[in-house]
Design an enzyme around this catalytic site. Structure first.
Site, PDB file in Angstrom:
ATOM      1  N   HIS A 533       0.741  -1.249  -0.159  1.00  0.00           N
ATOM      2  CA  HIS A 533      -0.126   0.002  -0.201  1.00  0.00           C
ATOM      3  C   HIS A 533       1.006   1.221   0.048  1.00  0.00           C
ATOM      4  O   HIS A 533       2.070   1.112   0.233  1.00  0.00           O
ATOM      5  CB  HIS A 533      -1.035  -0.037   1.175  1.00  0.00           C
ATOM      6  CG  HIS A 533      -0.215  -0.027   2.500  1.00  0.00           C
ATOM      7  ND1 HIS A 533       0.388   1.278   3.217  1.00  0.00           N
ATOM      8  CD2 HIS A 533       0.190  -1.152   3.246  1.00  0.00           C
ATOM      9  CE1 HIS A 533       0.524   0.792   4.284  1.00  0.00           C
ATOM     10  NE2 HIS A 533       0.931  -0.352   4.398  1.00  0.00           N
ATOM     11  N   CYS A 552       2.897  -5.241   6.669  1.00  0.00           N
ATOM     12  CA  CYS A 552       2.474  -4.881   5.353  1.00  0.00           C
ATOM     13  C   CYS A 552       3.696  -4.371   4.696  1.00  0.00           C
ATOM     14  O   CYS A 552       4.918  -3.776   5.213  1.00  0.00           O
ATOM     15  CB  CYS A 552       1.492  -4.033   5.476  1.00  0.00           C
ATOM     16  SG  CYS A 552      -0.227  -4.955   5.727  1.00  0.00           S
TER      17      CYS A 552
END
Length: 702
Positions: A533, A552
């Site tokens: 992301h 992440c």
């Protein structure tokens, strides 16, 4: 005479009547096969001795006749050996009209006691006589001791099927001599170290000593088959299973088929090359293999030794007008140091400048020294360590990790396109048709509980303006404790808390510029609940070490990344970074790929860069150290055990909240709406996989 003549006539008539009649049952066919038939041109006329007299009839004896000394060609060997009976003078038979047809019918005495048919298996065998004793012994060994050689059921079944199909003829020898195929296999097993494997794991039996007896040859045949299958399995899937290294690794299994190995290697023109083909086909693996050979073979020339001396330190110049030379130390050892560290520019410069200090700092990191950039005694000693055994170990474990990855990293329908992210290098690359299309920097997970997992999944869609659904681990470990200290902390962070009727808690952050995921989320559903992301914390990309996230992966230029992927998945749509940015707003937009793009998260602490130089990176998660310890301390096939780990928790957090905490009005029901996995990756994503183990480590065998 009358009786004999009558018997002869009846027999001849029966032969004429039945000579052309087909044999319909197995017994009659076996009888025919047991009687040798001479060529019709050489058939003599039958004599009275060809027929058995009826002993129940009364026959008047006549004068004796001297037996005919001429040999009877129509007699069977048994009849020729039997003593000749005394023949009555009047028992003389007339020649048969059709001797060939008469002889086609077996004598009555033979028909009542036919020879047994031959063993059909042995009759069909093409095994040379010299190999038959070995084949017989192989049959016995496989039937009684197969599990001693092949403890895996699939391999044992494949071996039994393969040997049975060749009538248990030995695979690797003919008349006690090694075949060309066997020599190729033995050469590959003995050179296993070239592919980062251990030759001791694939012992080669001594066929020269075994040639004395069929028992020894048969045992050697099975042992070489066993070693060949072990090599193929470990070359393709790895010497150890990835689950032994960490619970945050999940790669698809690609076990080798022993039936295919047996057929492939034994029929190949080059058995050595056929067996070698089970190693990873990836370009970066082959480049590492070449560098391993260089390190072991000393092809880079005589070792460079750095002499002891005073510590060398680079100090940046102070002040705008300070000359750079005044901030640098000079030493005659620096040219050797430059060569040792691979600095080809200004090779003869004796100044310990910024580039030399940076190279020293990087070496110190790789040698587990404090990265000061100062050439001190400990650094000199590490530089002079013979042949860099640590580097060889690092290459070996990186080659092992390549075996865990899928053989085909990309999507064939998209020109073999794929994404590969290297955690220790903090870089992400998009590849297509074997070439790099695009690359960027990334931020990965912190060491420990937040380490970014190693996995291979497929990216199915991109979400513009994503909502951040806070993972349960962060809610439990960070936000609930923070709420106890400050009930307003979520409001100040722009987070929204919802409580279900069953008491479970869900925390989210709506789309926007301050969203923790930034403007774009790249979705490849996986059991670890991680994704790639954007991020509002752009300043972290300037750091050399970038392990800061909760697992992440943050991408430096997400709009460019999105346009590259979309143009691969949908080339006719012509997505540009500007078009992506025009979608920024307050509503989620999902851009789905018609064909998913594979994403491979790797851990390459040793790799060869585009310039052909061997690069090393810091073992940020300690994966190298764990694997080196397993390889050096493991025993045999225990390395291939599979360890079942506990799965991540998908349950919504529960617990008491301070009275001052702001709970959203439109609280949700736990029995309706998307579950957390669907909230995280989108409504079209699958439900999370069922747990495969308990928190306690369990061991299985592949």
């Amino acid at each position: 005479m009358a009786v004999a003549a009558t018997f002869l006539a009846v027999s001849a008539t029966s032969a004429l009547a039945q000579g052309d009649a087909p044999r319909n049952n197995a017994a009659e066919l076996a009888i025919d096969a047991a009687i040798p038939l001479p060529e019709p041109a050489n058939v003599p006329p039958p004599t009275a001795s060809d027929f058995k007299l009826d002993t129940t009839a009364t026959v008047s004896p006549g004068p004796a006749k001297t037996p005919d000394k001429t040999p009877d060609l129509a007699k069977t060997p048994e009849q020729a050996k039997a003593p000749e009976p005394t023949k009555p003078l009047d028992a003389v038979a007339a020649p048969a009209a059709e001797p060939a047809k008469t002889m086609a019918s077996p004598p009555a005495a033979t028909a009542t006691a036919p020879e047994p048919a031959k063993d059909p298996v042995k009759a069909a065998s093409n095994i040379p006589a010299a190999d038959q004793p070995v084949a017989d012994r192989l049959r016995d060994l496989i039937a009684t001791k197969g599990a001693r050689y092949f403890d895996r059921k699939t391999e044992r079944a494949a071996v039994e099927k393969f040997y049975t199909g060749r009538d248990y003829a030995p695979i690797w020898t003919q008349a006690g001599n090694l075949t060309a195929t066997a020599k190729g296999v033995i050469a590959r097993l003995r050179d296993a170290a070239a592919d980062g494997l251990n030759p001791a794991d694939y012992p080669v039996p001594d066929f020269s000593a075994a040639a004395a007896t069929p028992d020894a040859l048969a045992e050697a045949d099975l042992k070489l088959t066993e070693s060949m299958l072990d090599y193929a399995r470990q070359a393709q899937s790895g010497r150890m299973h990835w689950s032994q290294v960490s619970a945050d690794i999940q790669y698809p299994e690609h076990p080798v088929d022993p039936n295919e190995v047996l057929a492939n290697v034994t029929t190949a023109k080059d058995a050595s090359a056929a067996l070698e083909s089970y190693n990873p086909p990836h370009k970066l693996y082959k480049l590492l293999k070449a560098k391993l050979a260089e390190l072991r073979g000393g092809s880079d020339g005589a070792p460079i030794i750095i002499d002891d001396g005073q510590p060398l330190k680079y100090t940046p110049a102070r002040g705008k007008n300070a000359p750079e030379a005044e901030a640098q130390m000079s030493d005659p050892r620096v040219p050797k140091l430059r060569a040792k560290l691979g600095l080809t520019e200004n090779a003869d410069d004796i100044r310990y400048d910024a580039k030399v200090a940076a190279a020293v700092r990087k070496f110190q990191e790789s040698a587990d020294l404090k990265p000061t950039g100062v050439l001190d005694d400990r650094t000199v000693k590490a530089l002079n360590t013979p042949k860099r055994d640590k580097q060889i170990d690092t290459i070996l474990v990186n080659m092992e990790r390549w075996r865990w990855l899928p053989r085909d990293l990309g999507a064939p329908a998209l020109g073999d396109a794929y994404v590969i992210l290297n955690i220790p290098d903090y870089t992400l690359k998009v590849m297509q048709r074997g070439a790099q299309v695009w690359t960027t920097r990334v931020v990965t997970g912190k060491p420990g509980q937040h380490a970014t997992p190693l996995l291979s999944e497929t990216m199915k869609f991109i979400t513009v303006n994503p909502t951040w659904n806070v993972p349960p681990s962060i809610i439990y470990n960070e936000y609930l404790p923070a709420l106890q200290q400050d009930p307003t902390v979520l409001d100040r962070m722009g987070l929204r808390l919802e409580r279900a009727r069953d008491g479970s808690i869900h925390i989210s952050q709506p789309p926007g510029e301050a969203n923790a995921l930034g403007r774009i989320r790249f979705n490849f559903p996986n059991k670890f609940l991680v994704y790639q992301h954007d991020t509002p914390d752009k300043h972290l990309f300037a750091r050399e070490d970038r392990a800061f996230s909760h697992g992440c992966m943050r991408v430096q230029y997400p709009d460019q990344y999105a346009s590259v992927l979309l143009n691969i998945a949908m080339p006719g749509e012509r997505y540009t970074p500007e078009r992506i940015r025009s979608m920024y707003g307050s509503s989620e937009i999902d851009l789905k790929f018609p064909t998913p793009i594979p994403v491979n998260i790797t851990y390459q602490t040793a790799f060869v860069d585009d310039a052909g130089k061997l690069q090393f990176r810091k073992d940020v998660y300690g994966r190298d150290a764990t694997m080196i310890s397993i390889l050096k301390n493991g025993r045999g096939k225990d390395l291939e055990n599979v360890v079942a780990h506990a799965q991540p928790s998908y349950a919504r957090p529960r617990g008491p909240l301070p009275s001052a905490v702001n709970v959203s009005d439109n609280s949700f029901s736990s029995g309706s709406g998307p579950n957390f996995f669907e909230r995280l990756f989108g409504g079209g994503s699958p439900t999370p996989p069922a747990p495969v183990g308990r928190p306690v480590r369990r061991v299985f065998t592949r």
